[in-house]
Design an enzyme around this catalytic site. Structure first.
Site, PDB file in Angstrom:
ATOM      1  N   ARG A 111     -12.716   3.594   1.183  1.00 16.37           N
ATOM      2  CA  ARG A 111     -13.189   4.673   0.314  1.00 16.37           C
ATOM      3  C   ARG A 111     -12.012   5.087  -0.568  1.00 16.37           C
ATOM      4  NH1 ARG A 111     -14.973   6.214   5.601  1.00 16.37           N
ATOM      5  NH2 ARG A 111     -17.263   6.177   5.812  1.00 16.37           N
ATOM      6  N   LYS A 135     -13.556   9.760   7.055  1.00 21.10           N
ATOM      7  CA  LYS A 135     -14.251  11.047   7.070  1.00 21.10           C
ATOM      8  C   LYS A 135     -14.034  11.758   8.400  1.00 21.10           C
ATOM      9  CE  LYS A 135     -17.940   9.931   3.802  1.00 21.10           C
ATOM     10  NZ  LYS A 135     -19.400   9.828   3.594  1.00 21.10           N
ATOM     11  N   HIS A 176     -16.047   2.759  -5.306  1.00 24.60           N
ATOM     12  CA  HIS A 176     -17.012   2.478  -4.247  1.00 24.60           C
ATOM     13  C   HIS A 176     -17.696   1.132  -4.451  1.00 24.60           C
ATOM     14  CE1 HIS A 176     -18.059   4.901  -0.796  1.00 24.60           C
ATOM     15  NE2 HIS A 176     -19.279   4.415  -0.817  1.00 24.60           N
ATOM     16  N   ARG A 199     -16.018  -1.399  -2.432  1.00 28.12           N
ATOM     17  CA  ARG A 199     -16.378  -1.244  -1.009  1.00 28.12           C
ATOM     18  C   ARG A 199     -17.721  -1.922  -0.726  1.00 28.12           C
ATOM     19  NH1 ARG A 199     -15.601   2.119   3.575  1.00 28.12           N
ATOM     20  NH2 ARG A 199     -17.453   3.238   4.299  1.00 28.12           N
ATOM     21  N   HIS A 246     -18.374   3.269   9.372  1.00 32.30           N
ATOM     22  CA  HIS A 246     -19.672   3.938   9.421  1.00 32.30           C
ATOM     23  C   HIS A 246     -19.939   4.438  10.833  1.00 32.30           C
ATOM     24  CE1 HIS A 246     -21.339   1.627   5.692  1.00 32.30           C
ATOM     25  NE2 HIS A 246     -20.674   2.715   5.350  1.00 32.30           N
ATOM     26  N   TYR A 264     -26.862  -2.992   3.535  1.00 32.24           N
ATOM     27  CA  TYR A 264     -26.379  -4.246   2.960  1.00 32.24           C
ATOM     28  C   TYR A 264     -27.291  -5.415   3.302  1.00 32.24           C
ATOM     29  CZ  TYR A 264     -22.332  -1.440   2.019  1.00 32.24           C
ATOM     30  OH  TYR A 264     -21.512  -0.441   1.563  1.00 32.24           O
TER      31      TYR A 264
END
Length: 298
Positions: free
Chosen positions: A148, A172, A244, A247, A270, A279
């Site tokens: 990110r 995150k 992004h 990514r 994730h 994806y």
């Protein structure tokens, strides 16, 4: 209770109790501030404790005239979080958004770049300028590790474990993960460090920060966006791209080349596999190959 006090308390809750990043806190706060601005603009004097479902519904109807369904859905979700907090703290008995449904939106497939387009972007970097080596290392890292943009700008020299073939990434909620890094990307980072970064006058607080601007300070998220957009214009790329996008391309290309979804999930950081599953929708030919390769009756 005043709106300003409620918002400040909510921000502290998000930071301390939820452990969210400054960017996430800012996004959640933005949704509440939109409601506050609407109330002030329409001279509606009502507290966060007593505001009704009807008033919030009128606000959402007004917003719906100017934003798309996805933005509406995000706004409703953000406000639900704020009022859930007030219920949790016993300021309110109910959440006024409990019966307000978000508009139905289709799952947006991520934009991706082909390997050729990524090479064109990297080849368009002007290496005759000092920032050229830095920018090449940045793009190589975004693509080879799927970071990110905030993870990239916050990356430290002490996070580089090149001998082991990994970098330590803080994602995150300050969650850390180790991501493999390929030899060629290590090489470009080392070139930047030895030939450019070592010659900068760096303030003490940024001594450990990997990517620096011309003044020796940490790069901003906005600067990374600008670098990429300028390169896209330079090669006449007819796509709207951002950090992004690299990514998404990282994950998509790994999947297309046979990587399993669980490994991609771990590398992307994730929390849920369902986030990574998007994806699977990018290239359905991969699913055919899985059946042909692994099914016993192939």
């Amino acid at each position: 209770m005043k709106w300003a006090n409620a918002l400040k308390d909510y921000q502290l809750y998000l930071k301390i109790e939820r452990g969210l990043s400054e960017n996430s806190i800012s996004n959640y706060s933005y949704d509440v501030k939109k409601l506050i601005n609407y109330l002030e603009a329409n001279n509606i004097s009502i507290s966060p404790i007593s505001i009704s479902k009807e008033t919030i519904q009128e606000f959402i109807y007004t917003i719906a005239k100017t934003v798309n369904a996805r933005s509406q859905s995000r706004l409703i979700s953000g406000l639900k979080g704020f009022f859930n907090y007030l219920v949790f703290e016993d300021y309110r008995d109910t959440n006024p958004l409990d019966t307000i449904d978000s508009p139905k939106i289709g799952r947006k497939l991520p934009d991706t770049l082909s390997e050729t387009e990524i090479n064109q972007l990297i080849n368009a970097i002007d290496l005759s300028k000092p920032q050229g080596e830095r920018n090449r290392a940045i793009l190589e890292l975004l693509y080879s590790c799927g970071l990110r943009v905030s993870e990239l700008t916050n990356l430290k020299i002490s996070d580089l474990f090149f001998e082991e073939g990994f970098i330590k990434v803080t994602g995150k909620g300050d969650k850390q993960r180790f991501v493999p890094i390929i030899d060629s990307t290590q090489k470009y980072i080392d070139i930047y460090r030895k030939e450019v970064r070592n010659h900068k006058n760096i303030p003490n607080e940024f001594k450990d920060t990997l990517f620096l601007n011309r003044r020796g300070k940490q790069l901003t998220r906005a600067m990374i966006f600008t670098i990429i957009k300028q390169l896209a214009v330079k090669i006449n790329l007819n796509k709207t791209i951002s950090p992004h996008t690299f990514r998404h391309s990282f994950a998509t290309h790994l999947l297309e080349n046979g990587a399993d979804l669980r490994s991609i999930q771990l590398m992307l950081g994730h929390e849920s596999i369902t986030t990574t599953e998007i994806y699977m929708h990018v290239d359905k030919s991969h699913l055919k190959n899985v059946i042909k390769t692994f099914h016993p009756r192939k």
